[in-house]
Structures are given as C-alpha cells and as structure tokens.
Scaffold this active site. Structure first.
Site, short mmCIF file in Angstrom:
data_model
loop_
_atom_site.label_atom_id
_atom_site.label_comp_id
_atom_site.label_asym_id
_atom_site.label_seq_id
_atom_site.Cartn_x
_atom_site.Cartn_y
_atom_site.Cartn_z
N HIS A 53 -0.99 11.79 0.06
CA HIS A 53 -0.17 12.74 -0.76
C HIS A 53 -0.96 14.04 -1.47
O HIS A 53 -0.44 14.70 -2.11
CB HIS A 53 0.67 12.05 -2.06
CG HIS A 53 1.49 11.22 -1.37
ND1 HIS A 53 2.62 11.42 -0.70
CD2 HIS A 53 1.51 9.57 -1.44
CE1 HIS A 53 3.59 10.42 -0.33
NE2 HIS A 53 2.80 9.25 -0.64
N ARG A 78 -7.66 7.18 1.09
CA ARG A 78 -6.40 6.92 1.65
C ARG A 78 -5.86 7.61 2.68
O ARG A 78 -5.74 9.17 2.39
CB ARG A 78 -5.24 6.88 0.38
CG ARG A 78 -3.90 6.33 1.03
CD ARG A 78 -2.85 6.34 0.01
NE ARG A 78 -2.50 7.68 -0.62
CZ ARG A 78 -1.52 7.33 -1.74
NH1 ARG A 78 -0.76 6.21 -1.79
NH2 ARG A 78 -1.29 8.42 -2.24
N GLU A 157 3.67 -1.81 -0.70
CA GLU A 157 4.46 -0.91 -1.74
C GLU A 157 5.94 -0.76 -1.18
O GLU A 157 6.62 0.07 -1.75
CB GLU A 157 3.58 0.29 -1.62
CG GLU A 157 3.37 1.08 -0.34
CD GLU A 157 2.83 2.41 -0.59
OE1 GLU A 157 2.59 3.16 -1.54
OE2 GLU A 157 2.27 2.91 0.47
N ASP A 183 5.78 3.34 -5.22
CA ASP A 183 6.85 3.53 -4.30
C ASP A 183 7.58 1.84 -4.33
O ASP A 183 8.53 1.63 -4.03
CB ASP A 183 6.00 3.24 -2.81
CG ASP A 183 6.04 4.84 -2.36
OD1 ASP A 183 7.08 5.19 -2.11
OD2 ASP A 183 4.77 5.24 -1.88
#
Ligand code: 3PY
Ligand code: MG
Length: 264
Positions: A53, A78, A157, A183
């Site tokens: 993200h 990530r 998540e 999430d």
C-alpha cells in the site's frame, strides 16, 4: 516499555527476535530513502518498507535498505499481493524480513516459503546481490545461514486466515505470522467497520498470539497507536510495527501547529 529491551538501532533485529526479545518497527511508505534512514536514526530497530500500500517499488526499496543499513538498523519489506518474485528480490537486496499480505491458506504460506527459503525448506533462487555484504561475500556462509537469518511472515488479516491459522502456522519454514488489524476489522464485520483497535479485533489477535506461541513461532502486528502497541506486547506479540511515516509526520506537524497557535 512493556517487554521491550535493548532498543539500540545497531542491535540486529532478527537476532533479537530469535532470542525471544520484542522489536519495534517503523513503517515506511514514502519513497525517499532519507525518510527510512531518519526513522532508523530515531531509534527504531527495524524499518518495514511497504510495497503493498506504500509508494515503494523495488528501486526505492533497494535505496531504502541501504540507507537503513547505514543508520545501523535492519529492513523488512511487505510485498504486494502474491508477488513471490519480488519477495526473493528484496531478500537479495538485503531485506531481513518478508511480510506477505492476505495469506489465507497453508498453500499460500507454502508459496511464500518457496520464494524466501533455500532448499530443503523452499526453492529460493541464488543471487543475494546486496545481502552478501552482510556475509562478507562468503557465498557458502550466506547459504548456510540465510534460512535462519531472514524471516518469512504470513499476514493474518481475514476471517479465512483466522480459521486456518493453525494450518498456516504449521507450514515448515514459515517463521511466523503478522496481523493486519485494519483488514481484519473489515472482514470480521463483513465490511461494516474499519476499527483496527476495537474489541472484536482484540479478541481475534489474542488467539493469533496464543496459537503462534503454541507453534513456537513469532507473532507480529501492525498497530495504529502506542496504546495499541503496548496492548499487543501484553498479548505476546514480539514484532510491533508502529503505524506509518505519513501518520507520524501528520501527527507531529499537527501537534506543533496546535502548540504554536495556542502560544500567547
Ligand atoms: C492492515 O491493518 O490491514 C494492514 O495491512 C496493516 O498495514
Ligand atoms: Mg492489510
């Protein structure tokens, strides 16, 4: 600070996790390596680069990994959803921990292990371009140690991941799990709420920490405040990533502005 010892940035974050200590990570979303370096110099043991993200790509991650190393800290990354090739490239570039989002099944966890671990655990391809610096350009030493000195963490998540958490944790070569509470709150409420620090998520993350401990594996989590971080440490999470660089910048700027405007 509950459960966190030895916060000097020059300590090896992965070795400290291996020794059972807690480690705090910053969360880097801006591409400029100077920002990742500034977070390391602020005292974080680890800086996690967000390619899912955040604005990071492979080029900005490579620059940030070097900048973080210059500051004496370690880098995690990530990866974008199921980008296994990116996972192994980031390890080659010197990232010490790979965090893979939305791992909902043992099959997906096995794909993560395949990309990030050398045989016999996985099928990682040889070529640790930058990571070899840490091994003194000794290839055999790097191969012998990399499966232990780099970590693969599966993000839990979703409700599906919660239901499969024992099977995911049982995957050989997987070093642990990492909770995405945002999430998780969305899937736990079937889309009705974004409430990462709320009660339903708290109940779920206690279970994740307990199950990780039962499997002898690491539990990590992203938190949205120091209070949430303290609570997570209390539940047994040992890798705690404290919100994002953007949040910290906005909050710091806001606090100074408020103080300035309130001054007589
Ligand atoms: C989440 O909270 O869902 C995350 O992925 C943390 O960045
Ligand atoms: Mg998430």
């Amino acid at each position: 600070m509950t459960g966190v010892t030895g916060t000097a940035a020059s300590d090896d974050a992965v070795a400290r996790l291996d020794a059972g200590e807690a480690v705090l990570s910053a969360w880097s979303t801006f591409r400029d390596p100077a920002i990742a370096e500034a977070l390391a110099r602020a005292g974080f043991d680890l800086v996690t680069l967000d390619l899912q993200h955040g604005a990071h790509d492979i080029a900005s991650s490579m620059a940030a990994i070097d900048a973080v190393a210059l500051a004496g800290a370690a880098a995690a990354a990530r990866i974008p959803l199921a980008e296994w090739g990116t996972a192994s490239r980031l390890l080659d570039a010197g990232a010490r921990i790979i965090i893979a989002p939305m791992i909902n099944s043992p099959e997906e966890a096995r794909a993560l292990v395949a990309a990030t671990k050398f045989p016999p655990l996985g099928a990682r391809s040889w070529g640790p371009r930058r990571a070899m610096f840490d091994a003194g350009f000794d290839g055999p030493a790097y191969v012998a140690n990399a499966n232990r000195t780099t970590l693969a963490l599966a993000m839990i998540e979703t409700v599906a991941a919660l239901e499969a958490v024992d099977d995911i944790l049982a995957v050989e070569g997987l070093d642990g799990v990492f909770v995405g509470p945002g999430d998780l709150s969305i899937t736990l409420s079937a889309g009705a709420a974004l409430d990462p620090a709320g009660e339903p998520v708290d109940r779920a993350i206690r279970t994740v920490a307990e199950r990780a401990a039962a499997h002898g594996k690491l539990a990590g989590i992203f938190v949205v405040s120091p209070e949430f971080g303290q609570r997570a440490l209390g539940h047994g999470f040992r890798l705690v990533a404290l919100s994002t660089d953007g949040q910290m910048l906005a909050r710091g700027a806001g606090a100074w502005l408020k103080e300035m405007r309130a001054a007589p």
